[in-house]
Motif scaffolding. Structure first.
Motif, mmCIF file in Angstrom:
data_model
loop_
_atom_site.group_PDB
_atom_site.id
_atom_site.type_symbol
_atom_site.label_atom_id
_atom_site.label_comp_id
_atom_site.label_asym_id
_atom_site.label_seq_id
_atom_site.Cartn_x
_atom_site.Cartn_y
_atom_site.Cartn_z
ATOM 1 N N PRO A 27 -20.417 65.026 -69.522
ATOM 2 C CA PRO A 27 -21.054 64.941 -68.201
ATOM 3 C C PRO A 27 -21.944 66.152 -67.970
ATOM 4 O O PRO A 27 -21.870 67.146 -68.711
ATOM 5 C CB PRO A 27 -19.849 64.939 -67.249
ATOM 6 C CG PRO A 27 -18.765 65.636 -67.995
ATOM 7 C CD PRO A 27 -18.976 65.318 -69.440
ATOM 8 N N PRO A 28 -22.809 66.102 -66.971
ATOM 9 C CA PRO A 28 -23.684 67.250 -66.691
ATOM 10 C C PRO A 28 -22.893 68.544 -66.553
ATOM 11 O O PRO A 28 -21.839 68.589 -65.900
ATOM 12 C CB PRO A 28 -24.354 66.855 -65.372
ATOM 13 C CG PRO A 28 -24.361 65.350 -65.403
ATOM 14 C CD PRO A 28 -23.072 64.968 -66.065
ATOM 15 N N SER A 29 -23.402 69.600 -67.156
ATOM 16 C CA SER A 29 -22.674 70.872 -67.184
ATOM 17 C C SER A 29 -22.586 71.528 -65.806
ATOM 18 O O SER A 29 -21.726 72.390 -65.585
ATOM 19 C CB SER A 29 -23.335 71.832 -68.175
ATOM 20 O OG SER A 29 -24.712 71.997 -67.881
ATOM 21 N N ASP A 30 -23.452 71.124 -64.863
ATOM 22 C CA ASP A 30 -23.436 71.710 -63.514
ATOM 23 C C ASP A 30 -22.073 71.577 -62.852
ATOM 24 O O ASP A 30 -21.712 72.392 -61.989
ATOM 25 C CB ASP A 30 -24.473 71.017 -62.620
ATOM 26 C CG ASP A 30 -25.852 70.979 -63.231
ATOM 27 O OD1 ASP A 30 -26.004 70.378 -64.305
ATOM 28 O OD2 ASP A 30 -26.783 71.522 -62.609
ATOM 29 N N PHE A 31 -21.317 70.540 -63.214
ATOM 30 C CA PHE A 31 -20.065 70.284 -62.509
ATOM 31 C C PHE A 31 -19.018 71.370 -62.744
ATOM 32 O O PHE A 31 -18.152 71.576 -61.895
ATOM 33 C CB PHE A 31 -19.503 68.910 -62.899
ATOM 34 C CG PHE A 31 -20.358 67.775 -62.421
ATOM 35 C CD1 PHE A 31 -20.651 67.642 -61.075
ATOM 36 C CD2 PHE A 31 -20.891 66.859 -63.303
ATOM 37 C CE1 PHE A 31 -21.448 66.610 -60.609
ATOM 38 C CE2 PHE A 31 -21.691 65.827 -62.859
ATOM 39 C CZ PHE A 31 -21.975 65.701 -61.508
ATOM 40 N N ARG A 32 -19.090 72.063 -63.859
ATOM 41 C CA ARG A 32 -18.137 73.154 -64.094
ATOM 42 C C ARG A 32 -18.273 74.217 -63.011
ATOM 43 O O ARG A 32 -17.276 74.680 -62.446
ATOM 44 C CB ARG A 32 -18.372 73.772 -65.470
ATOM 45 C CG ARG A 32 -18.066 72.865 -66.646
ATOM 46 C CD ARG A 32 -18.076 73.669 -67.943
ATOM 47 N NE ARG A 32 -17.865 72.827 -69.105
ATOM 48 C CZ ARG A 32 -18.841 72.316 -69.840
ATOM 49 N NH1 ARG A 32 -20.106 72.576 -69.518
ATOM 50 N NH2 ARG A 32 -18.585 71.561 -70.884
ATOM 51 N N LEU A 33 -19.517 74.621 -62.732
ATOM 52 C CA LEU A 33 -19.758 75.649 -61.723
ATOM 53 C C LEU A 33 -19.466 75.127 -60.323
ATOM 54 O O LEU A 33 -18.867 75.829 -59.491
ATOM 55 C CB LEU A 33 -21.207 76.125 -61.819
ATOM 56 C CG LEU A 33 -21.581 77.325 -60.941
ATOM 57 C CD1 LEU A 33 -20.789 78.554 -61.375
ATOM 58 C CD2 LEU A 33 -23.081 77.605 -61.039
ATOM 59 N N LEU A 34 -19.847 73.890 -60.047
ATOM 60 C CA LEU A 34 -19.618 73.326 -58.720
ATOM 61 C C LEU A 34 -18.139 73.256 -58.391
ATOM 62 O O LEU A 34 -17.728 73.583 -57.273
ATOM 63 C CB LEU A 34 -20.250 71.935 -58.624
ATOM 64 C CG LEU A 34 -21.781 71.886 -58.520
ATOM 65 C CD1 LEU A 34 -22.277 70.459 -58.662
ATOM 66 C CD2 LEU A 34 -22.247 72.488 -57.201
ATOM 67 N N ARG A 35 -17.322 72.820 -59.328
ATOM 68 C CA ARG A 35 -15.876 72.718 -59.063
ATOM 69 C C ARG A 35 -15.287 74.063 -58.676
ATOM 70 O O ARG A 35 -14.403 74.151 -57.829
ATOM 71 C CB ARG A 35 -15.146 72.165 -60.292
ATOM 72 C CG ARG A 35 -15.160 70.665 -60.445
ATOM 73 C CD ARG A 35 -14.176 70.224 -61.509
ATOM 74 N NE ARG A 35 -14.406 70.893 -62.768
ATOM 75 C CZ ARG A 35 -15.061 70.370 -63.799
ATOM 76 N NH1 ARG A 35 -15.565 69.152 -63.705
ATOM 77 N NH2 ARG A 35 -15.211 71.052 -64.914
ATOM 78 N N THR A 36 -15.785 75.128 -59.296
ATOM 79 C CA THR A 36 -15.243 76.460 -59.055
ATOM 80 C C THR A 36 -15.810 77.112 -57.802
ATOM 81 O O THR A 36 -15.066 77.664 -56.985
ATOM 82 C CB THR A 36 -15.526 77.366 -60.274
ATOM 83 O OG1 THR A 36 -14.957 76.778 -61.440
ATOM 84 C CG2 THR A 36 -14.945 78.756 -60.069
ATOM 85 N N GLU A 37 -17.130 77.037 -57.643
ATOM 86 C CA GLU A 37 -17.790 77.814 -56.590
ATOM 87 C C GLU A 37 -18.183 77.009 -55.357
ATOM 88 O O GLU A 37 -18.305 77.572 -54.276
ATOM 89 C CB GLU A 37 -19.036 78.498 -57.171
ATOM 90 C CG GLU A 37 -18.706 79.482 -58.291
ATOM 91 C CD GLU A 37 -19.905 80.314 -58.695
ATOM 92 O OE1 GLU A 37 -20.977 80.148 -58.071
ATOM 93 O OE2 GLU A 37 -19.770 81.126 -59.622
ATOM 94 N N LEU A 38 -18.404 75.707 -55.538
ATOM 95 C CA LEU A 38 -18.869 74.901 -54.402
ATOM 96 C C LEU A 38 -18.308 73.482 -54.541
ATOM 97 O O LEU A 38 -19.056 72.527 -54.766
ATOM 98 C CB LEU A 38 -20.393 74.888 -54.390
ATOM 99 C CG LEU A 38 -21.103 74.694 -53.042
ATOM 100 C CD1 LEU A 38 -20.706 75.785 -52.055
ATOM 101 C CD2 LEU A 38 -22.602 74.677 -53.235
ATOM 102 N N PRO A 39 -16.990 73.319 -54.397
ATOM 103 C CA PRO A 39 -16.373 72.010 -54.650
ATOM 104 C C PRO A 39 -16.783 70.921 -53.671
ATOM 105 O O PRO A 39 -16.663 69.738 -53.983
ATOM 106 C CB PRO A 39 -14.876 72.304 -54.560
ATOM 107 C CG PRO A 39 -14.776 73.556 -53.764
ATOM 108 C CD PRO A 39 -15.991 74.357 -54.075
ATOM 109 N N VAL A 40 -17.261 71.294 -52.491
ATOM 110 C CA VAL A 40 -17.905 70.345 -51.578
ATOM 111 C C VAL A 40 -19.312 70.879 -51.359
ATOM 112 O O VAL A 40 -19.537 71.757 -50.536
ATOM 113 C CB VAL A 40 -17.140 70.196 -50.257
ATOM 114 C CG1 VAL A 40 -17.819 69.167 -49.361
ATOM 115 C CG2 VAL A 40 -15.693 69.779 -50.514
#
Length: 413
Positions: A27-40
Motif C-alpha cells: 500500500p502507499p507508504s504515506d500510511f506509515r507516517l499517518l498512523r503514527t503522527e496523524l491517525p485522523v
C-alpha cells in the motif's frame, strides 16, 4: 492512544488520498507516517469540502461499528474521483443497497438475503464449488502455457458460483463481467458510467421479470417470491441487491485468489511450504486478506452528528474515509505487519471483510471458494510457478478492488 484536536492556526492542510503504490503488493507508504503522527488526517476530496482519513486499526474498527457514522452517500467513490453523477441520477439507477443504507433499512434488506449465506447453505454448495474448481483446473492443465491464471481460473470460478447462487445465466458472463469492470473502474467518463449503470439495471430487471415466469431454486427467484408477500419490496431494490451480490461475489474473490497465489509463488516461494503443510491454507487466506486488502481505497462514511473520533472533533455532515489496508498494516495490532506470514496467529482479526453491521455477508462463501481453489491447486500443480517477474505483474491500480489484472503462470504437465 488519543490525538488532541489540532489548533486551527497550525492544523495541517487537507491532502488527497494516497493511492500510489511502491510495488504491486505494497500500500502507499504515506500510511506509515499517518498512523503514527496523524491517525485522523484532514483529507481533500476531489469535490466538495474536505473530510477525514482514519488509518489506525482500533480507530477504523470502532468507526465501522459506530451508528453515528452513516453509510448513506451520493457516490461510492467520491473520495477517489469527482462524483460524476448526481444524487438524483444515483437514486434512479441504483436505490439504497446493503452498502449504502443504515439500520433499520439496512437490517430489512440484509434479512432478505441472509438465508442464502448461512453456514448450512454454504456447506450445501461445497460439492458444486469443488466441481467448478476441478473443471477449470482441468482446463488450466490442458490449455496453452504459460497461462493467465486470472482469466483461466481465478475469475471464472467465483463468477460461476455466484451466478448459480443468484440465478444469473453463466452464459451472460461476458456481459456482467464487462459491466462489473466498468462500474469498478475509476477511469470512466460520466457518459460511460451512466451507460454502464443503465445497462446493468436493465439487464437485472429483465432477469427479475424472467424469474416471475420461470422461477428456480436461486436467490433472485426467492426475492421475487418474497415480493408477493411484501409489496414494499420493489424490483429496483431487488436489482440493487442482485448487483451488489453479483459484483462482490465474484470480483473480490477472484482478486484475493490471484493475490494469494502471487504471494505464495514470489520469492521466497511459500507455495512449497504450504503444499507440504496443507493445514496452512486457511491461514494463507486470512493473511492474504490482511496483507493485501482488496478494497484498496477504504470505505466512506458520513457523520450523522458532531462527534470526537480518536481525539479529533468531527462535524455533522463531514465525510470520513476508513482505510482498511492501512488498518490491516497497523504495527500496534499486527507485529511486523509488512511481512506476509502464513503462521501469523492473529490474522483472522483483519478488517478485510469489514466489521459491525456491514460486515461482509458472503465472507463464508468467499472463504469456501478460496479454500477449495488453493487446496486443489496446491495438490494438482505442485510446481506451479510465475512466468514473469513478480514486480511486473499488472494490477488494478485504478479500480476499487485491487488485484492482478493478469497472472502468468507455468508448470510441468
Amino acid at each position: 492512544m488519543s490525538t488532541p484536536s489540532a489548533d486551527p492556526d497550525t492544523a495541517p492542510s487537507p491532502r488527497p488520498l494516497p493511492v500510489d503504490r511502491p510495488t504491486p503488493l505494497e500500500p502507499p507508504s504515506d500510511f506509515r507516517l499517518l498512523r503514527t503522527e496523524l491517525p485522523v488526517a484532514p483529507l481533500a476530496f476531489p469535490d466538495g469540502p474536505p473530510g477525514w482519513l482514519v488509518t489506525r486499526y482500533d480507530d477504523v474498527r470502532a468507526a465501522l461499528a459506530d451508528p453515528r457514522l452513516s453509510s448513506r452517500r451520493p457516490h461510492l467513490n467520491s473520495h477517489v474521483r469527482p462524483s460524476l453523477i448526481t444524487t438524483e441520477e444515483m437514486a434512479r439507477l441504483r436505490p439504497s443497497d446493503l452498502l449504502t443504507s443504515d439500520p433499520p433499512e439496512h437490517t430489512r434488506l440484509r434479512r432478505l438475503v441472509t438465508g442464502q449465506f448461512t453456514a448450512r447453505r454454504i456447506n450445501q454448495l461445497a460439492p458444486r464449488i469443488q466441481d467448478i474448481v476441478d473443471q477449470h483446473l482441468d482446463a488450466l492443465a490442458t490449455g496453452p502455457r504459460p497461462a493467465d491464471l486470472m482469466a483461466t481460473v481465478a475469475l471464472p470460478v467465483p463468477s460461476l458460483a455466484i451466478s448459480e447462487l443468484l440465478g444469473v445465466p453463466f452464459t451472460d458472463r461476458d456481459q456482467y463481467q464487462r459491466l462489473t469492470a466498468e462500474l469498478l473502474s475509476l477511469d470512466r467518463t460520466r457518459d460511460q458510467l451512466l451507460a454502464s449503470k443503465a445497462e446493468m439495471k436493465t439487464y437485472l430487471l429483465g432477469l427479475i421479470q424472467a424469474k416471475r415466469t420461470e422461477p428456480g431454486d436461486d436467490l433472485l427467484s426467492g426475492l421475487v417470491h418474497t415480493q408477493a408477500d411484501d409489496p414494499t419490496l420493489t424490483d429496483d431494490e431487488i436489482a440493487a441487491l442482485a448487483q451488489l451480490i453479483l459484483i462482490a461475489g465474484h470480483e473480490t474473490t477472484a482478486n484475493v485468489t490471484g493475490l494469494a497465489v502471487l504471494l505464495l509463488l514470489r520469492p521466497p516461494r511459500l507455495w512449497d511450504t504450504v503444499r507440504d503443510q496443507p493445514q496452512l491454507v486457511d491461514a494463507v487466506i486470512e493473511e492474504t486478506l490482511r496483507y493485501a486488502t482488496v478494497l484498496q481505497f477504504g470505505l466512506l462514511r458520513v457523520a450523522r452528528e458532531p462527534l470526537t473520533l480518536a481525539g479529533q472533533d468531527v462535524r455533522a455532515g463531514d465525510r470520513i474515509v476508513l482505510h482498511l489496508p492501512a488498518a490491516n498494516r497497523d504495527p500496534d495490532r499486527f507485529p511486523d505487519p509488512d511481512r506476509f506470514d502464513p503462521h501469523r496467529p492473529d490474522a483472522t482479526k483483519h478488517l478485510g471483510f469489514g466489521h459491525g453491521p456491514h460486515h461482509c455477508l458472503g465472507d463464508q462463501l468467499a472463504r469456501l471458494e478460496l479454500r477449495t481453489l488453493l487446496a486443489t491447486m496446491l495438490d494438482r500443480f505442485p510446481d506451479l510457478r510465475l512466468a514473469c517477474d513478480p514486480d511486473r505483474i499488472p494490477t488494478h491500480r485504478h479500480r476499487v478492488v485491487h488485484g492482478p489484472a493478469h497472472l502468468p503462470v507455468d508448470f510441468t504437465p
